[in-house]
Enzyme design. Structure first.
Site, PDB file in Angstrom:
ATOM      1  NE  ARG A  58      37.181  39.672  17.239  1.00 44.08           N
ATOM      2  CZ  ARG A  58      38.063  40.194  16.391  1.00 44.08           C
ATOM      3  NH1 ARG A  58      37.675  40.698  15.243  1.00 44.08           N
ATOM      4  NH2 ARG A  58      39.346  40.208  16.666  1.00 44.08           N
ATOM      5  CG  HIS A 106      23.830  41.502  21.318  1.00 45.97           C
ATOM      6  ND1 HIS A 106      24.604  42.311  22.113  1.00 45.97           N
ATOM      7  CD2 HIS A 106      22.591  42.067  21.308  1.00 45.97           C
ATOM      8  CE1 HIS A 106      23.864  43.319  22.563  1.00 45.97           C
ATOM      9  NE2 HIS A 106      22.651  43.190  22.098  1.00 45.97           N
TER      10      HIS A 106
HETATM   11  P1  OAD Z   1      31.627  47.007  26.557  1.00 47.79           P
HETATM   12  O1  OAD Z   1      32.964  46.866  25.927  1.00 47.79           O
HETATM   13  O2  OAD Z   1      30.787  48.168  26.180  1.00 47.79           O
HETATM   14  O3  OAD Z   1      31.792  47.049  28.135  1.00 47.79           O
HETATM   15  C1  OAD Z   1      32.603  46.136  28.787  1.00 47.79           C
HETATM   16  C2  OAD Z   1      32.510  46.360  30.276  1.00 47.79           C
HETATM   17  O4  OAD Z   1      33.302  45.362  30.902  1.00 47.79           O
HETATM   18  C3  OAD Z   1      33.018  47.716  30.747  1.00 47.79           C
HETATM   19  O5  OAD Z   1      32.119  48.286  31.691  1.00 47.79           O
HETATM   20  C4  OAD Z   1      34.355  47.371  31.429  1.00 47.79           C
HETATM   21  O6  OAD Z   1      34.677  48.209  32.518  1.00 47.79           O
HETATM   22  C5  OAD Z   1      34.067  45.974  31.916  1.00 47.79           C
HETATM   23  N1  OAD Z   1      35.258  45.130  32.141  1.00 47.79           N
HETATM   24  C6  OAD Z   1      36.465  45.165  31.571  1.00 47.79           C
HETATM   25  N2  OAD Z   1      37.272  44.205  32.076  1.00 47.79           N
HETATM   26  C7  OAD Z   1      36.528  43.537  32.995  1.00 47.79           C
HETATM   27  C8  OAD Z   1      36.774  42.436  33.855  1.00 47.79           C
HETATM   28  N3  OAD Z   1      37.943  41.807  33.892  1.00 47.79           N
HETATM   29  N4  OAD Z   1      35.772  42.025  34.655  1.00 47.79           N
HETATM   30  C9  OAD Z   1      34.558  42.645  34.629  1.00 47.79           C
HETATM   31  N5  OAD Z   1      34.271  43.677  33.834  1.00 47.79           N
HETATM   32  C10 OAD Z   1      35.240  44.133  33.032  1.00 47.79           C
HETATM   33  O7  OAD Z   1      30.866  45.613  26.303  1.00 47.79           O
HETATM   34  P2  OAD Z   1      29.308  45.279  26.410  1.00 47.79           P
HETATM   35  O8  OAD Z   1      28.638  46.119  27.437  1.00 47.79           O
HETATM   36  O9  OAD Z   1      29.195  43.819  26.528  1.00 47.79           O
HETATM   37  O10 OAD Z   1      27.148  44.106  20.551  1.00 47.79           O
HETATM   38  O11 OAD Z   1      28.822  45.706  24.990  1.00 47.79           O
HETATM   39  C11 OAD Z   1      27.498  45.504  24.620  1.00 47.79           C
HETATM   40  C12 OAD Z   1      27.393  45.219  23.142  1.00 47.79           C
HETATM   41  O12 OAD Z   1      28.093  46.214  22.406  1.00 47.79           O
HETATM   42  C13 OAD Z   1      28.065  43.937  22.716  1.00 47.79           C
HETATM   43  O13 OAD Z   1      27.229  42.815  22.891  1.00 47.79           O
HETATM   44  C14 OAD Z   1      28.363  44.178  21.285  1.00 47.79           C
HETATM   45  C15 OAD Z   1      28.907  45.564  21.392  1.00 47.79           C
HETATM   46  O14 OAD Z   1      28.917  46.337  20.289  1.00 47.79           O
HETATM   47  C16 OAD Z   1      27.153  43.654  19.298  1.00 47.79           C
HETATM   48  O15 OAD Z   1      28.145  43.319  18.708  1.00 47.79           O
HETATM   49  C17 OAD Z   1      25.778  43.612  18.707  1.00 47.79           C
END
Ligand code: OAD
Length: 231
Positions: A58, A106
């Site tokens: 990463r 995080h």
């Molecule tokens: P997710 O992978 O759960 O969600 C990503 C979001 O980004 C989704 O709603 C997609 O639709 C959206 N997305 C994708 N491409 C995009 C783009 N070009 N522009 C805007 N949005 C887009 O990721 P997080 O919500 O960040 O934690 O996940 C939260 C936590 O879960 C992370 O911080 C990580 C993970 O496990 C840890 O590692 C502790």
């Protein structure tokens, strides 16, 4: 007159157009890797080499990517607003774009810490942590990242920040992971909330949210222009 405060909660989607995979989209990281094998304290106990290698990869990727239009638009927003970013991301793309105030919920990929004393945190020079790289107390260095099942120590200051928002922006997060997703509940009653995401996100707990169904680059640039015009 003091500037209005905009609090921005970002997730993996804000960095997607930079080339960093999200977690839960199709093809996302949690489809390729088992969370329990790489992102839990138990995984670290079981197989430090595997966990170290996962985060090395990463981190290596982070040196190959650049901030995108969404990160830069949030920097531009600082011309007229007090912008406070709370990111769930462990990348440093907000900082590299030039945002002044970035809180990492995080953790941060470019930092590591002792596995016996969480206060011993170190900035890494390059991308690679090797077996035998230890803290000053002799323990193997672990990623400075919050794993599943671990407390999230930045939640209280992040909640406090949300409670002072005049406007809240939510960009690129599936709002699946608590306690981070619960932060939106701390914004003051009546605070305008905007959410930018190309996919449908469950927002039933965010009354009055204005949804912008766009990728972060385009959606953030458009919203920032509008907010700068109306400031
Ligand atoms: P997710 O992978 O759960 O969600 C990503 C979001 O980004 C989704 O709603 C997609 O639709 C959206 N997305 C994708 N491409 C995009 C783009 N070009 N522009 C805007 N949005 C887009 O990721 P997080 O919500 O960040 O934690 O996940 C939260 C936590 O879960 C992370 O911080 C990580 C993970 O496990 C840890 O590692 C502790």
């Amino acid at each position: 007159m003091s500037k209005k405060r905009i609090v921005v909660l970002t997730g993996a989607g804000v960095s997607a157009e930079s080339g960093i995979s999200t977690f839960r989209d199709s093809g996302g990281l949690w489809e390729k890797y088992d969370i329990s094998e790489v992102a839990t304290p138990e995984a670290w106990e079981r197989n430090q080499d595997l966990v170290t290698e996962f985060y090395n990869q990463r981190r290596k990727q982070l040196y190959e990517v650049e901030p995108n239009a969404a990160h830069y638009a949030l920097v531009k927003l600082e011309e007229k607003y007090d912008v406070q970013i709370i990111t769930q991301n462990v990348d440093d793309l907000h900082e590299r774009a030039g945002s002044k105030n970035v809180m990492h919920l995080h953790g941060e990929l470019k930092k590591v810490r002792s596995s016996v004393d969480e206060d011993l945190v170190y900035e890494l020079d390059g991308w690679e942590v090797k077996k035998g790289d230890t803290c000053e107390k002799g323990s193997q260095l672990r990623p400075h990242v919050v794993w599943f099942g671990e407390p999230v120590p930045m939640i209280p200051p992040a909640a406090e920040l949300c409670s002072t928002a005049d406007i809240l922006l939510i960009i690129g997060t599936s709002l699946n992971v608590y306690p981070a997703a619960g932060l939106v509940g701390y914004s003051p009653p009546g605070c305008p909330v905007y959410l930018i995401d190309p996919a449908e996100v469950n927002v039933s707990h965010i009354p009055g949210v204005k949804i912008i169904r766009e990728k972060a680059g385009k959606g953030t640039a458009q919203l920032v222009d509008k907010l700068l015009d109306h400031s």
